[in-house]
Scaffold this motif. Sequence first.
Motif, PDB file in Angstrom:
ATOM      1  N   SER A 197       0.832  -1.207   0.000  1.00  0.00           N
ATOM      2  CA  SER A 197       0.000   0.000   0.000  1.00  0.00           C
ATOM      3  C   SER A 197       0.863   1.253   0.000  1.00  0.00           C
ATOM      4  O   SER A 197       0.568   2.230  -0.692  1.00  0.00           O
ATOM      5  N   ARG A 211      -4.809   9.951 -10.674  1.00  0.00           N
ATOM      6  CA  ARG A 211      -6.153  10.161 -10.147  1.00  0.00           C
ATOM      7  C   ARG A 211      -6.972   8.876 -10.127  1.00  0.00           C
ATOM      8  O   ARG A 211      -7.771   8.647  -9.221  1.00  0.00           O
ATOM      9  N   GLU A 212      -6.798   8.053 -11.150  1.00  0.00           N
ATOM     10  CA  GLU A 212      -7.598   6.827 -11.248  1.00  0.00           C
ATOM     11  C   GLU A 212      -6.881   5.693 -10.523  1.00  0.00           C
ATOM     12  O   GLU A 212      -6.297   4.786 -11.132  1.00  0.00           O
ATOM     13  N   VAL A 213      -6.947   5.739  -9.200  1.00  0.00           N
ATOM     14  CA  VAL A 213      -6.237   4.755  -8.374  1.00  0.00           C
ATOM     15  C   VAL A 213      -6.802   3.355  -8.590  1.00  0.00           C
ATOM     16  O   VAL A 213      -6.063   2.371  -8.633  1.00  0.00           O
ATOM     17  N   ASP A 214      -8.118   3.268  -8.746  1.00  0.00           N
ATOM     18  CA  ASP A 214      -8.739   1.951  -8.976  1.00  0.00           C
ATOM     19  C   ASP A 214      -8.213   1.322 -10.262  1.00  0.00           C
ATOM     20  O   ASP A 214      -7.901   0.124 -10.301  1.00  0.00           O
ATOM     21  N   LEU A 215      -8.084   2.122 -11.315  1.00  0.00           N
ATOM     22  CA  LEU A 215      -7.540   1.619 -12.584  1.00  0.00           C
ATOM     23  C   LEU A 215      -6.102   1.158 -12.401  1.00  0.00           C
ATOM     24  O   LEU A 215      -5.712   0.086 -12.878  1.00  0.00           O
ATOM     25  N   GLU A 217      -4.661   0.051  -9.685  1.00  0.00           N
ATOM     26  CA  GLU A 217      -4.632  -1.191  -8.915  1.00  0.00           C
ATOM     27  C   GLU A 217      -5.060  -2.387  -9.756  1.00  0.00           C
ATOM     28  O   GLU A 217      -4.541  -3.496  -9.591  1.00  0.00           O
ATOM     29  N   ARG A 218      -5.994  -2.164 -10.674  1.00  0.00           N
ATOM     30  CA  ARG A 218      -6.428  -3.258 -11.546  1.00  0.00           C
ATOM     31  C   ARG A 218      -5.330  -3.638 -12.544  1.00  0.00           C
ATOM     32  O   ARG A 218      -5.151  -4.814 -12.874  1.00  0.00           O
ATOM     33  N   ARG A 245     -14.974  -1.824 -19.967  1.00  0.00           N
ATOM     34  CA  ARG A 245     -14.288  -0.603 -19.528  1.00  0.00           C
ATOM     35  C   ARG A 245     -13.282  -0.204 -20.596  1.00  0.00           C
ATOM     36  O   ARG A 245     -12.398  -0.991 -20.954  1.00  0.00           O
ATOM     37  N   TYR A 255       0.922   4.072 -16.707  1.00  0.00           N
ATOM     38  CA  TYR A 255       0.769   3.522 -15.362  1.00  0.00           C
ATOM     39  C   TYR A 255       1.791   2.411 -15.105  1.00  0.00           C
ATOM     40  O   TYR A 255       2.345   2.312 -14.002  1.00  0.00           O
TER      41      TYR A 255
END
Length: 404
Positions: A197, A211-215, A217-218, A245, A255
Amino acid sequence: MIKRERYMEQIRPFIGNELVKVLTGIRRSGKSVMLELIREELLMSGISDERFISFNFEEMGNVRLNTAEALREEILKRAASISGRVYLFFDEIQEVTEWERCVNSLRVEIDCDIYITGSNAKLLSGELATYLAGRYVEFVIYPFSFAEFSELYQDVISQTSQSDIFTKYLTIGGMPYLSNLRYAEQPSRQYLQDLYSSIVLKDIVKRNSIREVDLLERIIAYIIANVGTTFSATSITRYFKSEKRTVATETILNYIKACEDAYLFYRVKRQDLQGKKILATNEKYYIADHGIREAVFGGNMRDINLILENIVFMELLRRGYSITVGKAAAKEIDFVCEKQGQKIYVQVAYLLASEETITREFAAYDGIRDNYPKFVVSLDDFDMSRNGIRHMNIRQFLLTSDWD
């Protein structure tokens, strides 16, 4: 604390000279300990510790020094009361804005020997790095090798077989701090989850303003699930598309690069061994510490063939090899490794459990006509070497000091 002599052998020739010594690598891989080992070496050579000035810039007490100007003023003030050469140790220097300006200025203004650490590959890239161009030497510090892990594990938990230690290494990985937890399963898992983390939030998200932390992490989850598997950014784009998506390939590449800069992943290109050229598509990725993979996502024992490959890759990297994946016609060699004009080939398997498997792994070398060392590495204990190709148990391979 173990001495990590392989790194000290690399650093020792530069101790005391004018080049800035830069230690980089994934967060918590032992860079701070390396600074301590360097300090010990200097003390043993007769240098008084009164001539050492040290800062860890992740400590709250040093926040006031997070600009080049503030740090320079503090160092000059302290150095004024020291007779002779000053030894400067800056831990996690990337927290200081425009730190390169400060370090370069100190080199000119005082007689000093400088050592710095940082957790990002961008530490010495970009416009500011021109201040130090040609004036530094860099060392990448990796998590523990199996040899280092085994040495410390036996200090903590004595009378453990090498086989049992390797089984532990397969799941827990090589992060140095785990010895302080006595390698206990649940505390170690918690530590590695928190470390992951921290890497994601501090070294990837914050440093790259993602900004797109969820993206993110995926994408990380996809790469971790596919370590050692050939794929491309386009493959990830298709994967997201199948989940309804839409993600631009360029975003995915950016990323992934941010993850590489934080030393979480290492990218390996493919090489056409017949055409002698690097292939532009379908690379492989490996994770810096397979223990993080187990703690966060699980499945190391299920994917043991990939984890063995990951462990061997990281060992090759530690030993300074430049590594590619070899492609010879329809066959693939896991690792083509070059260093100082020498080359070795390494093929990694789980178990050579059948004649078909043995034939497949050794036949990967059929199109290779040179006389460089060729290895097949697996968990088997029996030596199955043949046709000039050496078979080694993976523990033996990892503990052998020189493969040539």
